[in-house]
Design a protein around this motif. Structure first.
Motif, PDB file in Angstrom:
ATOM      1  N   MET A   1       6.520  16.591  20.038  1.00  0.00           N
ATOM      2  CA  MET A   1       5.230  15.931  19.849  1.00  0.00           C
ATOM      3  C   MET A   1       4.146  16.783  20.509  1.00  0.00           C
ATOM      4  N   ASN A   2       3.027  16.814  19.894  1.00  0.00           N
ATOM      5  CA  ASN A   2       1.918  17.635  20.347  1.00  0.00           C
ATOM      6  C   ASN A   2       1.254  17.014  21.579  1.00  0.00           C
ATOM      7  N   ILE A   3       1.133  17.788  22.653  1.00  0.00           N
ATOM      8  CA  ILE A   3       0.522  17.304  23.889  1.00  0.00           C
ATOM      9  C   ILE A   3      -0.954  16.967  23.690  1.00  0.00           C
ATOM     10  N   LEU A   4      -1.615  17.673  22.790  1.00  0.00           N
ATOM     11  CA  LEU A   4      -3.018  17.405  22.493  1.00  0.00           C
ATOM     12  C   LEU A   4      -3.195  16.024  21.869  1.00  0.00           C
ATOM     13  N   LEU A   5      -2.237  15.605  21.062  1.00  0.00           N
ATOM     14  CA  LEU A   5      -2.253  14.264  20.465  1.00  0.00           C
ATOM     15  C   LEU A   5      -2.176  13.199  21.550  1.00  0.00           C
ATOM     16  N   ILE A   6      -1.265  13.387  22.483  1.00  0.00           N
ATOM     17  CA  ILE A   6      -1.083  12.425  23.570  1.00  0.00           C
ATOM     18  C   ILE A   6      -2.320  12.365  24.458  1.00  0.00           C
ATOM     19  N   VAL A   7      -2.838  13.513  24.831  1.00  0.00           N
ATOM     20  CA  VAL A   7      -4.006  13.563  25.721  1.00  0.00           C
ATOM     21  C   VAL A   7      -5.230  12.932  25.056  1.00  0.00           C
ATOM     22  N   SER A   8      -5.507  13.306  23.821  1.00  0.00           N
ATOM     23  CA  SER A   8      -6.703  12.774  23.155  1.00  0.00           C
ATOM     24  C   SER A   8      -6.593  11.272  22.900  1.00  0.00           C
TER      25      SER A   8
END
Length: 166
Positions: A1-8
Motif C-alpha cells: 500500500m502506498n504510504i502517500l495514500l495513508i498519510v494524505s
C-alpha cells in the motif's frame, strides 16, 4: 500500500476530527468551577425562600431577599458569560491553528508529490474519467494526490456527520 495514500487520508481525517476533540477537551477545561456552583446553589436557595414568603405580608423581608437574589444572579451571569467567552475564544484559536497547520502540510505534500499517482488501478477501470483522475500526472488508470485530497475532503465530512448523528 502506498504510504502517500495513508498519510494524505490521515491528514484529511484528522482535519475533520480535530473540532470534536478540541470541543471535548475545552469543555472539560472550562467546566463550571466551585464558585459558580456555589452561587447557583445560593440563587436556588433564595428562590425557594422567596416562594415560601408572602410578598404582601412580609414585603420588606421579601424585597431584601429579592435584592440579594438579583445581585447573586447578576454575579453568576457575569461569571458564566466570561467563562463562555474564554471557552469560545480558546476553541476557535485551537480549531483554526489546527486547520492552518493541516493546510500547510497539505500544501507541502501537494507541492512535493503533485504528479505522483497515489493509487494505480487495473487498466480501463476509470475509462471515461481516467485523464481527470490522473490530473496533473500522466499515468493512465491512476488517481493523483491532488484529486485524492479533493475526494477525501468532500467525502470524509459527510462520513463523520453520519457517524455523529447516529
Amino acid at each position: 500500500m502506498n504510504i502517500l495514500l495513508i498519510v494524505s487520508t490521515s491528514i484529511c481525517a484528522i482535519a475533520n476530527v480535530i473540532p470534536f476533540i478540541t470541543e471535548y477537551i475545552i469543555s472539560w477545561i472550562f467546566s463550571e468551577n466551585k464558585n459558580e456552583k456555589q452561587l447557583k446553589l445560593e440563587v436556588s436557595k433564595l428562590e425557594q425562600e422567596m416562594s415560601v414568603i408572602s410578598m404582601v405580608e412580609e414585603f420588606s423581608k421579601y424585597t431584601k431577599i429579592q435584592r440579594k437574589h438579583s445581585k447573586l444572579k447578576e454575579i453568576y451571569k457575569n461569571q458564566y458569560c466570561t467563562r463562555l467567552s474564554s471557552r469560545l475564544k480558546t476553541q476557535l484559536f485551537f480549531n483554526y491553528s489546527a486547520k492552518f497547520f493541516n493546510a500547510i502540510i497539505m500544501i507541502i505534500l501537494v507541492k512535493m508529490y503533485r504528479t505522483q499517482p497515489i493509487i494505480i488501478l487495473p487498466r480501463d477501470t476509470l475509462w471515461p474519467l481516467n485523464d481527470l483522475f490522473s490530473w496533473p500526472g500522466t499515468d493512465q488508470d491512476s488517481i493523483s494526490l491532488l484529486i485524492w485530497i479533493g475526494i477525501t475532503t468532500l467525502v470524509l465530512p459527510r462520513l463523520f456527520f453520519k457517524i455523529n448523528s447516529v
